[in-house]
Design a protein around this motif. Sequence first.
Motif, short mmCIF file in Angstrom:
data_model
loop_
_atom_site.label_atom_id
_atom_site.label_comp_id
_atom_site.label_asym_id
_atom_site.label_seq_id
_atom_site.Cartn_x
_atom_site.Cartn_y
_atom_site.Cartn_z
N VAL A 275 0.61 -1.50 0.52
CA VAL A 275 0.52 -0.33 0.27
C VAL A 275 0.88 1.66 -0.26
CG1 VAL A 275 -1.89 1.30 0.91
CG2 VAL A 275 -1.34 -1.18 1.45
N GLU A 276 1.85 1.16 0.82
CA GLU A 276 2.73 2.64 0.80
C GLU A 276 3.84 2.47 0.20
OE1 GLU A 276 2.03 4.91 2.53
OE2 GLU A 276 0.81 3.70 3.64
N ALA A 277 4.85 1.30 -0.51
CA ALA A 277 5.18 1.29 -0.92
C ALA A 277 5.62 2.38 -2.54
CB ALA A 277 5.29 -0.13 -2.31
N GLY A 278 4.26 2.46 -2.97
CA GLY A 278 3.92 3.17 -4.87
C GLY A 278 4.13 4.40 -3.68
N GLU A 279 3.78 5.45 -3.07
CA GLU A 279 3.93 6.23 -2.30
C GLU A 279 5.56 6.75 -2.07
OE1 GLU A 279 1.48 7.80 -2.26
OE2 GLU A 279 -0.36 6.54 -2.60
N GLY A 280 5.95 6.02 -1.99
CA GLY A 280 7.74 6.28 -1.79
C GLY A 280 8.07 6.80 -0.01
N PRO A 281 9.27 6.91 0.23
CA PRO A 281 9.49 7.03 2.06
C PRO A 281 8.33 8.70 2.08
CG PRO A 281 11.74 7.20 0.43
CD PRO A 281 10.12 7.05 -0.31
N SER A 282 7.91 7.98 4.04
CA SER A 282 6.90 9.05 4.54
C SER A 282 6.91 8.02 6.05
CB SER A 282 6.13 9.35 3.43
OG SER A 282 5.01 8.08 3.22
N TRP A 283 5.74 9.61 6.15
CA TRP A 283 5.33 9.04 7.92
C TRP A 283 4.10 9.20 7.62
CZ3 TRP A 283 7.55 8.40 12.02
CH2 TRP A 283 9.62 8.74 12.01
N LEU A 284 3.61 8.55 8.14
CA LEU A 284 1.88 8.36 8.64
C LEU A 284 1.82 8.72 9.58
CD1 LEU A 284 -0.69 7.57 6.22
CD2 LEU A 284 -0.37 4.54 7.22
N VAL A 285 0.35 9.43 9.76
CA VAL A 285 0.18 9.73 10.87
C VAL A 285 -1.38 8.46 10.74
CG1 VAL A 285 0.49 12.17 10.83
CG2 VAL A 285 -1.80 11.29 10.21
N TYR A 286 -1.51 7.98 12.69
CA TYR A 286 -2.68 7.04 13.07
C TYR A 286 -3.48 7.88 14.05
CZ TYR A 286 -0.75 2.71 11.00
OH TYR A 286 -0.40 2.09 9.77
#
Length: 267
Positions: free
Chosen positions: A200-211
Amino acid sequence: MRTRYVTGSPNWIDLGTPDIDRAAAFYQGVFGWDFVSAGPEAGGYGMFRSGGETVAGGMSIAPGEGGPPAWTVYFQSPDAEATAKAVRAAGGTVLSEPMDVFDLGRMALFADPAGAGFATWQPGANKGLDLVDGPNSLTWAELYTPDVDAAVAFYGSVFGMETSTMPMPGNTGTYIMLNPAGQGEEATFGGVVPLDLDPVEAGEGPSWLVYFEVPDTDAAVAAAERLGGTVRLAAMEMEAVGRMAKLADPFGARFAVITSTPPEEAA
């Protein structure tokens, strides 16, 4: 996560979006937040509030300025200039030099060596968020990166962050968790995930995700869809963790929701 105003702890988050009014309507429908402008002198910036307590900030960003719509995580610093120097020394990039925000504090924007964006907040009159880890507020932050060891070394060098580990669900590996220096495992606020392990995240590139903690993940997902958001990962149970889903708002800013398993049930 707890409201710990110490070096290296998340003490602010904000949303950059093309249309803060429409975004505010979306988050009001999903989380029940109110949006309160900080006044004309703040350039359209304002606060998202839940029950009268600040849970996030947000502002409109013109297309082509400041990157795509996104949530940004701010980590506390006692000295924004020293943090900028540490970021450069550790191989990161200073995207926006430290600057005063009235008498509220000093901020700066960065990218780590893999390209994941983050920021720092040096508190002044504004110490940070009023509410975390409560209903409809920030409860976790997750870094997706191609090199976990390098990321841990970078954030350790810049902020002194420390790590602990736990088995990943299904015994698929080890999950690295982060906490501010000297605060112990009870102060963990987030984790680090190899980018290639999450499609799910691989295509978005390195990043922080908030929950964000929510009373009912399925209800939050339904509200997000109804209001024009996107379900990036359908609601699912994570053993001893909770029921979570990954979403994006109508402008593409990514976030996740979770209804955490009570500690007595997770034990």
